[in-house]
Design a protein around this motif. Structure first.
Motif, PDB file in Angstrom:
ATOM      1  N   GLN A  39      42.060  52.722  41.412  1.00 36.59           N
ATOM      2  CA  GLN A  39      40.705  53.033  40.944  1.00 36.59           C
ATOM      3  C   GLN A  39      40.505  52.559  39.502  1.00 36.59           C
ATOM      4  OE1 GLN A  39      38.027  54.866  42.685  1.00 36.59           O
ATOM      5  NE2 GLN A  39      39.263  54.074  44.352  1.00 36.59           N
ATOM      6  N   GLU A  40      41.498  52.780  38.671  1.00 41.00           N
ATOM      7  CA  GLU A  40      41.379  52.354  37.275  1.00 41.00           C
ATOM      8  C   GLU A  40      41.377  50.837  37.152  1.00 41.00           C
ATOM      9  OE1 GLU A  40      44.600  54.304  35.340  1.00 41.00           O
ATOM     10  OE2 GLU A  40      43.520  56.216  35.111  1.00 41.00           O
ATOM     11  N   ARG A  41      42.165  50.146  37.994  1.00 35.35           N
ATOM     12  CA  ARG A  41      42.187  48.686  37.922  1.00 35.35           C
ATOM     13  C   ARG A  41      40.877  48.093  38.438  1.00 35.35           C
ATOM     14  NH1 ARG A  41      45.820  45.184  36.534  1.00 35.35           N
ATOM     15  NH2 ARG A  41      47.372  46.848  36.360  1.00 35.35           N
ATOM     16  N   ALA A  42      40.281  48.721  39.447  1.00 35.48           N
ATOM     17  CA  ALA A  42      38.987  48.241  39.932  1.00 35.48           C
ATOM     18  C   ALA A  42      37.940  48.307  38.823  1.00 35.48           C
ATOM     19  CB  ALA A  42      38.540  49.072  41.137  1.00 35.48           C
ATOM     20  N   TYR A  43      37.935  49.408  38.074  1.00 38.88           N
ATOM     21  CA  TYR A  43      36.986  49.525  36.959  1.00 38.88           C
ATOM     22  C   TYR A  43      37.298  48.497  35.873  1.00 38.88           C
ATOM     23  CZ  TYR A  43      34.282  51.605  33.173  1.00 38.88           C
ATOM     24  OH  TYR A  43      33.400  51.803  32.137  1.00 38.88           O
ATOM     25  N   HIS A  44      38.578  48.258  35.626  1.00 39.03           N
ATOM     26  CA  HIS A  44      38.967  47.253  34.623  1.00 39.03           C
ATOM     27  C   HIS A  44      38.472  45.870  35.025  1.00 39.03           C
ATOM     28  CE1 HIS A  44      41.366  44.888  31.839  1.00 39.03           C
ATOM     29  NE2 HIS A  44      41.928  44.265  32.867  1.00 39.03           N
ATOM     30  N   TYR A  45      38.597  45.522  36.308  1.00 37.48           N
ATOM     31  CA  TYR A  45      38.141  44.207  36.755  1.00 37.48           C
ATOM     32  C   TYR A  45      36.620  44.079  36.694  1.00 37.48           C
ATOM     33  CZ  TYR A  45      42.810  42.865  38.351  1.00 37.48           C
ATOM     34  OH  TYR A  45      44.136  42.516  38.406  1.00 37.48           O
ATOM     35  N   MET A  46      35.927  45.177  36.866  1.00 40.54           N
ATOM     36  CA  MET A  46      34.467  45.134  36.705  1.00 40.54           C
ATOM     37  C   MET A  46      34.108  44.756  35.270  1.00 40.54           C
ATOM     38  SD  MET A  46      33.368  48.505  38.925  1.00 40.54           S
ATOM     39  CE  MET A  46      31.610  48.182  38.928  1.00 40.54           C
ATOM     40  N   LEU A  47      34.812  45.337  34.306  1.00 41.74           N
ATOM     41  CA  LEU A  47      34.563  45.003  32.904  1.00 41.74           C
ATOM     42  C   LEU A  47      34.948  43.567  32.595  1.00 41.74           C
ATOM     43  CD1 LEU A  47      35.841  48.278  31.172  1.00 41.74           C
ATOM     44  CD2 LEU A  47      33.509  47.692  31.844  1.00 41.74           C
ATOM     45  N   VAL A  48      36.033  43.074  33.229  1.00 39.22           N
ATOM     46  CA  VAL A  48      36.452  41.680  33.019  1.00 39.22           C
ATOM     47  C   VAL A  48      35.372  40.724  33.525  1.00 39.22           C
ATOM     48  CG1 VAL A  48      38.113  39.929  33.739  1.00 39.22           C
ATOM     49  CG2 VAL A  48      38.912  42.174  33.038  1.00 39.22           C
TER      50      VAL A  48
ATOM     51  N   GLY B 173      29.497  38.191  38.105  1.00 38.20           N
ATOM     52  CA  GLY B 173      29.308  38.913  36.856  1.00 38.20           C
ATOM     53  C   GLY B 173      27.968  39.619  36.800  1.00 38.20           C
ATOM     54  N   LYS B 174      26.930  38.976  37.308  1.00 34.07           N
ATOM     55  CA  LYS B 174      25.604  39.601  37.308  1.00 34.07           C
ATOM     56  C   LYS B 174      25.559  40.800  38.254  1.00 34.07           C
ATOM     57  CE  LYS B 174      23.263  35.265  36.158  1.00 34.07           C
ATOM     58  NZ  LYS B 174      22.338  34.209  36.628  1.00 34.07           N
ATOM     59  N   VAL B 175      26.229  40.676  39.412  1.00 25.46           N
ATOM     60  CA  VAL B 175      26.258  41.791  40.356  1.00 25.46           C
ATOM     61  C   VAL B 175      26.980  42.993  39.749  1.00 25.46           C
ATOM     62  CG1 VAL B 175      27.205  42.561  42.564  1.00 25.46           C
ATOM     63  CG2 VAL B 175      26.055  40.360  42.413  1.00 25.46           C
ATOM     64  N   MET B 176      28.106  42.747  39.073  1.00 22.51           N
ATOM     65  CA  MET B 176      28.853  43.837  38.467  1.00 22.51           C
ATOM     66  C   MET B 176      28.091  44.464  37.306  1.00 22.51           C
ATOM     67  SD  MET B 176      31.609  44.590  40.046  1.00 22.51           S
ATOM     68  CE  MET B 176      30.679  44.281  41.551  1.00 22.51           C
ATOM     69  N   LYS B 177      27.337  43.666  36.582  1.00 21.85           N
ATOM     70  CA  LYS B 177      26.542  44.213  35.489  1.00 21.85           C
ATOM     71  C   LYS B 177      25.504  45.194  36.016  1.00 21.85           C
ATOM     72  CE  LYS B 177      23.785  42.857  31.468  1.00 21.85           C
ATOM     73  NZ  LYS B 177      23.206  41.706  30.707  1.00 21.85           N
ATOM     74  N   GLU B 178      24.851  44.840  37.103  1.00 21.65           N
ATOM     75  CA  GLU B 178      23.876  45.747  37.706  1.00 21.65           C
ATOM     76  C   GLU B 178      24.557  46.993  38.268  1.00 21.65           C
ATOM     77  OE1 GLU B 178      21.727  43.575  40.601  1.00 21.65           O
ATOM     78  OE2 GLU B 178      20.751  42.222  39.157  1.00 21.65           O
TER      79      GLU B 178
END
Length: 216
Positions: A130-139, A150-155
């Motif tokens: 779970q923590e790595r998934a959130y980290h990859y969203m920030l990456v 990147g745009k999808v994750m930003k939304e």
């Protein structure tokens, strides 16, 4: 003389045609001498990209193998899971992904692999994934902000992201939470700690007291 002249003319015409085709191919190449803006971008991405026959991690996975593992495991996980086999499979692909990112940090194909990793890891209800998934969203938002992923994750981060993981069962009578969970500093992150039912505390074992005999 006429035959010699004709032959020379044919050879010269053939050489000119070859030079012209080579020039045309060079002009079409992204790294041409005077490329357009799009060609320069393609050239930079081609130089930063990993070769297609490159393998990463202990299992020597290609980038296609990494993507297929994340995609298949996300489907196999269903809504969520804590299956150790799936967790191990995702971890091996993640190890290869991190090796790839370390050796070719500017590869534009990393964005797709990060996105697929998030889809798989967010369904594994254990804390590290779970923590790595959130980290990859920030990456994705930081390194690939102009890409589709990147745009999808930003939304998605604008709506917030909740981490889910299970806590071990505690004896009955306690608060039910094994340890206090720190409030995340990032307002986009929420933590949902799923606590298992409490386990009854067994009575202390000892020598049974002898039963008193009834008085007649």
């Amino acid at each position: 003389m006429k035959i010699t002249s004709l032959t020379g003319g044919i050879v010269l015409a053939g050489a000119i045609a070859l030079i012209g085709s080579a020039t045309a191919r060079a002009a079409e190449h992204p790294c041409a001498e005077k490329p357009s803006k799009w060609q320069r971008t393609e050239c930079r991405e081609m130089v930063r990209s990993a070769p297609g026959d490159q393998y990463f991690g202990r299992l020597k996975m290609s980038y296609l193998g990494i993507n297929n593992t994340f995609r298949d495991d996300a489907i196999r996980a269903g809504a969520y899971t804590t299956n150790s086999g799936l967790i191990s499979s995702v971890n091996f692909a993640d190890e290869a992904l991190r090796d790839w990112a370390h050796r070719y940090p500017g590869d534009p194909q990393l964005a797709r692999s990060y996105f697929l990793a998030i889809q798989a890891m967010s369904k594994l209800y254990v804390q590290p994934e779970q923590e790595r998934a959130y980290h990859y969203m920030l990456v994705l938002v930081k390194k690939f902000p102009h890409s589709y992923f990147g745009k999808v994750m930003k939304e998605s981060l604008a709506r917030g992201f909740t981490e889910h993981w299970y806590a071990p069962a505690q004896p009955c009578g306690t608060s039910g939470v094994p340890s206090p969970i720190a409030t995340p500093s990032d307002p986009r992150l929420h933590i949902d700690l799923l606590v298992a039912p409490c386990v009854p505390t067994p009575a202390p074992s000892g020598s049974p007291s002898p039963a008193s005999s009834p008085i007649p």
